[in-house]
Design a protein around this motif. Structure first.
Motif, PDB file in Angstrom:
ATOM      1  N   GLY A 149       0.835  -1.202   0.000  1.00 51.36           N
ATOM      2  CA  GLY A 149       0.000   0.000   0.000  1.00 51.36           C
ATOM      3  C   GLY A 149       0.868   1.251   0.000  1.00 51.36           C
ATOM      4  N   GLU A 150       1.963   1.179   0.772  1.00 50.53           N
ATOM      5  CA  GLU A 150       2.878   2.320   0.875  1.00 50.53           C
ATOM      6  C   GLU A 150       3.571   2.564  -0.471  1.00 50.53           C
ATOM      7  N   VAL A 151       3.943   1.475  -1.125  1.00 53.77           N
ATOM      8  CA  VAL A 151       4.637   1.602  -2.418  1.00 53.77           C
ATOM      9  C   VAL A 151       3.699   2.223  -3.455  1.00 53.77           C
ATOM     10  N   LEU A 152       2.439   1.808  -3.458  1.00 51.22           N
ATOM     11  CA  LEU A 152       1.474   2.388  -4.414  1.00 51.22           C
ATOM     12  C   LEU A 152       1.315   3.893  -4.160  1.00 51.22           C
ATOM     13  N   GLN A 153       1.223   4.263  -2.883  1.00 47.94           N
ATOM     14  CA  GLN A 153       1.097   5.693  -2.552  1.00 47.94           C
ATOM     15  C   GLN A 153       2.331   6.477  -2.990  1.00 47.94           C
ATOM     16  N   LEU A 154       3.481   5.850  -2.796  1.00 49.42           N
ATOM     17  CA  LEU A 154       4.747   6.488  -3.169  1.00 49.42           C
ATOM     18  C   LEU A 154       4.790   6.766  -4.671  1.00 49.42           C
ATOM     19  N   ILE A 155       4.294   5.821  -5.455  1.00 47.77           N
ATOM     20  CA  ILE A 155       4.277   5.996  -6.914  1.00 47.77           C
ATOM     21  C   ILE A 155       3.466   7.242  -7.261  1.00 47.77           C
ATOM     22  N   GLU A 156       2.314   7.378  -6.617  1.00 45.72           N
ATOM     23  CA  GLU A 156       1.464   8.546  -6.895  1.00 45.72           C
ATOM     24  C   GLU A 156       2.135   9.833  -6.410  1.00 45.72           C
ATOM     25  N   ARG A 157       2.602   9.810  -5.157  1.00 45.73           N
ATOM     26  CA  ARG A 157       3.136  11.037  -4.548  1.00 45.73           C
ATOM     27  C   ARG A 157       4.373  11.545  -5.293  1.00 45.73           C
ATOM     28  N   GLU A 158       5.247  10.628  -5.682  1.00 47.38           N
ATOM     29  CA  GLU A 158       6.530  11.044  -6.272  1.00 47.38           C
ATOM     30  C   GLU A 158       6.503  11.032  -7.797  1.00 47.38           C
ATOM     31  N   GLY A 159       5.378  10.679  -8.367  1.00 51.83           N
ATOM     32  CA  GLY A 159       5.325  10.621  -9.846  1.00 51.83           C
ATOM     33  C   GLY A 159       6.336   9.639 -10.416  1.00 51.83           C
ATOM     34  N   VAL A 160       6.423   8.462  -9.794  1.00 48.33           N
ATOM     35  CA  VAL A 160       7.405   7.462 -10.245  1.00 48.33           C
ATOM     36  C   VAL A 160       7.092   7.067 -11.689  1.00 48.33           C
ATOM     37  N   THR A 161       8.124   7.067 -12.530  1.00 50.08           N
ATOM     38  CA  THR A 161       7.907   6.701 -13.938  1.00 50.08           C
ATOM     39  C   THR A 161       8.362   5.272 -14.240  1.00 50.08           C
ATOM     40  N   VAL A 162       9.330   4.787 -13.453  1.00 45.00           N
ATOM     41  CA  VAL A 162       9.843   3.431 -13.703  1.00 45.00           C
ATOM     42  C   VAL A 162       9.987   2.688 -12.377  1.00 45.00           C
ATOM     43  N   ILE A 163       9.499   1.462 -12.326  1.00 45.76           N
ATOM     44  CA  ILE A 163       9.874   0.603 -11.191  1.00 45.76           C
ATOM     45  C   ILE A 163      11.003  -0.270 -11.712  1.00 45.76           C
ATOM     46  N   ALA A 164      12.182  -0.059 -11.111  1.00 44.16           N
ATOM     47  CA  ALA A 164      13.399  -0.627 -11.692  1.00 44.16           C
ATOM     48  C   ALA A 164      13.386  -2.149 -11.695  1.00 44.16           C
ATOM     49  N   PHE A 165      12.802  -2.746 -10.682  1.00 51.81           N
ATOM     50  CA  PHE A 165      12.737  -4.207 -10.648  1.00 51.81           C
ATOM     51  C   PHE A 165      11.774  -4.656  -9.567  1.00 51.81           C
ATOM     52  N   LEU A 166      10.977  -5.666  -9.906  1.00 54.30           N
ATOM     53  CA  LEU A 166      10.018  -6.234  -8.958  1.00 54.30           C
ATOM     54  C   LEU A 166      10.075  -7.748  -9.055  1.00 54.30           C
ATOM     55  N   ALA A 167       9.990  -8.424  -7.927  1.00 53.68           N
ATOM     56  CA  ALA A 167       9.816  -9.877  -7.966  1.00 53.68           C
ATOM     57  C   ALA A 167       8.331 -10.135  -8.194  1.00 53.68           C
ATOM     58  N   PRO A 168       7.980 -11.232  -8.891  1.00 55.96           N
ATOM     59  CA  PRO A 168       6.559 -11.504  -9.139  1.00 55.96           C
ATOM     60  C   PRO A 168       5.695 -11.468  -7.879  1.00 55.96           C
TER      61      PRO A 168
END
Ligand code: AMP
Length: 517
Positions: free
Chosen positions: A229-248
């Protein structure tokens, strides 16, 4: 091909005032990062260490991690990133095997470090001691000139079984990986905000190289564990354009947290995932929710992050593509070979083998394992797969995980895929159990969806119409969680060993799981 650290020098030249790293409330520009890296390299050299010496890092993600990485490269030394979740004895094995001279660690890891450190090992703790070390360094230190086949990174295999082996990755390997990352996985630009949520000791650190080379802003997640939930909020708040790597597994966690979080993630243009199989229904949900921004990568420490890739932004997102691992990177030769290293015809199954500039030099101090893995000019990955007529590679399993029942090979992944289609199944791992008649029989350990009360018989019946009868599980065991290693990979053999060791039923109260990610 120069020292990989020159990519940071280049980024500084173009983007000195732009933000290179953000971590909690800390902030370093490319100018500041490059200064710190040069100081660190200079301090290493004046502390008596020599080019070629090993510098291990045992810490959670933080800016000092990045400074240590590039500082060691710049000094011509070898970085040994160690999974921060290892216990003292596991750390000790790696320090000894790599003949590490200096161990950089954080405060949280003080206890295992104390347990592991021998008398000849210097340690440097992140905090005031690290800052003092940096302060004596020279910000004008030159990046070491070296032969591109010099080792830069000792990549310790994730060690789901056996003694860990240190894959020697050279500056050439890392440079080739970075080129292919930028060409096929993510075309980083200086305007990008790249979010790093996985450990820098593994794929996360390797894939930092492309983002730094292009002057992107690297937002290093500072949570102590992955909170979706925190990561999703961070994407919105910081305008993240790329998630460099995620495990499935992280993607599944993000999907599960999504409804509650209601975050706007429309800034995302790219998200990279891989490192473990992604089951079809999860991949489908992922694309439905976030769009075709994903690129899957298939690689292993021995050919870091780079064997095949699947860019979902290219072409239709049909099921066949979604379950494949995509196509080889141009310039990396990938073949499916039989036991005598002869090519298998298209559609046939064999071991995935790799040649090219990304392939490691060998395992440090382990000529037997090196000779077994780098045979006849090929890196033998230990993964079983097949190519289809479109040139796409589908991974079946690790060769050691294949179940042989009545002389027939059964790939656990196929059975898992069938079970995962059942709405009551949340996670599953399939493995072979010894069977007097058949040699091995198929068993599934299943985590049910919270509200589902599906029975074992129902699941076996479900498989009957979806896969060949000989592949369907003979036994289904329900568990609360599946054990994973520190990188989120399910420890199939650990589940099997515990069941076969006579635990019989893994009681629902029994928590098998090590901490996730
Ligand atoms: P490691 O060396 O720890 O990164 O583990 C590499 C192994 O993870 C590979 O040999 C594969 O078995 C598995 N792996 C990596 N990427 C993928 C992927 N995209 N899909 C399925 N399995 C993968």
């Amino acid at each position: 091909m120069p020292n990989i650290a020159t990519t940071l020098t280049g980024a500084r030249r173009l983007h000195a005032e732009r933000t290179a790293l953000r971590y909690a409330d800390r902030h370093l520009t490319y100018g500041e990062l490059d200064d710190a890296v040069r100081r660190f390299a200079s301090a290493l050299l004046s502390s008596g260490l020599r080019p070629g010496d090993r510098v291990a890092v045992f810490a959670k993600n933080c800016p000092e991690y990045v400074i240590t990485m590039y500082g060691a490269f710049a000094a011509g030394m070898v970085i040994v990133p160690v999974n921060a979740k290892l216990a003292g004895p596991e750390l000790a094995v790696i320090l000894e095997d790599s003949e590490t001279r200096l161990l950089v660690h954080d405060a949280a890891s003080a206890a295992p470090v104390e347990a592991a450190a021998g008398p000849d090992l210097a340690t440097l703790r992140i905090g005031p001691a690290f800052d003092r070390f940096l302060a004596v360094g020279d910000p004008d230190q030159q990046v070491a000139d070296l032969d591109e086949d010099t080792v830069a990174w000792l990549f310790y295999t994730s060690g789901t079984t056996g003694r860990p082996k240190g894959a020697m990755l050279t500056h050439r390997n890392l440079t080739a990986m970075m080129w292919l990352e930028l060409a096929n996985v993510c075309d980083y630009r200086a305007e990008d905000v790249a979010l790093h949520v996985t450990p820098l000791s593994h794929g996360g650190g390797l894939y930092l190289l492309g983002a730094v080379a292009r002057g992107a802003t690297n937002l290093v997640y500072s949570g102590s564990s992955f909170v979706p939930g925190e990561v999703l909020q961070l994407i919105e708040r910081e305008g993240v354009t790329v998630i460099a790597f995620l495990a499935p597994t992280m993607i599944v966690m993000l999907l599960d947290a999504d409804a509650e979080s209601a975050a706007d993630t429309s800034s995302l243009r790219r998200a990279v995932y891989g490192g473990a199989p992604m089951h079809l229904d999860h991949a489908r949900r992922m694309v439905d929710r976030f769009g075709a921004v994903f690129v899957q990568i298939y690689g292993q420490g021995e050919s870091p992050m780079t064997i095949t890739y699947l860019d979902l932004a290219e072409g239709p997102v049909d099921d066949d593509r979604l379950i494949s691992a995509g196509v080889p990177h141009p310039g990396v030769e990938v073949a499916v070979l039989d036991a005598d290293d002869r090519p298998v015809a298209v559609g046939g199954t064999g071991e995935i083998c790799v040649r090219g500039d990304t392939v490691m030099r060998g395992y440090l101090g382990n000529p037997e394992a090196t000779a077994a893995t780098l045979r006849n000019g090929w890196l033998h990955t230990g993964d079983v797969g097949r190519f289809d007529e479109h040139g796409r590679l589908t991974l079946l399993d690790r060769s050691k995980d294949v179940i042989i029942s009545g002389g027939t090979n059964i790939y656990p992944r196929e059975v898992e895929d069938a079970l995962l289609l059942h709405p009551g199944v949340r996670q599953v791992v399939v493995f072979g159990e010894p069977d007097e008649v058949w040699g091995e029989s198929v068993t599934a350990a299943v985590v049910r969806e919270a509200v589902a009360d599906v029975s074992a018989d129902e699941l076996i019946e479900w498989c009957r119409t979806r896969i060949a009868g000989f592949k369907k599980p003979k036994r289904v065991v329900f568990v609360d969680e599946l054990p994973r290693n520190a990188y989120g990979k399910v420890l199939r053999r650990e589940v099997r060993d515990r069941l076969v060791a006579g635990v019989g039923q893994l009681s629902s109260k029994e928590r098998l799981a090590r901490p996730a990610m």
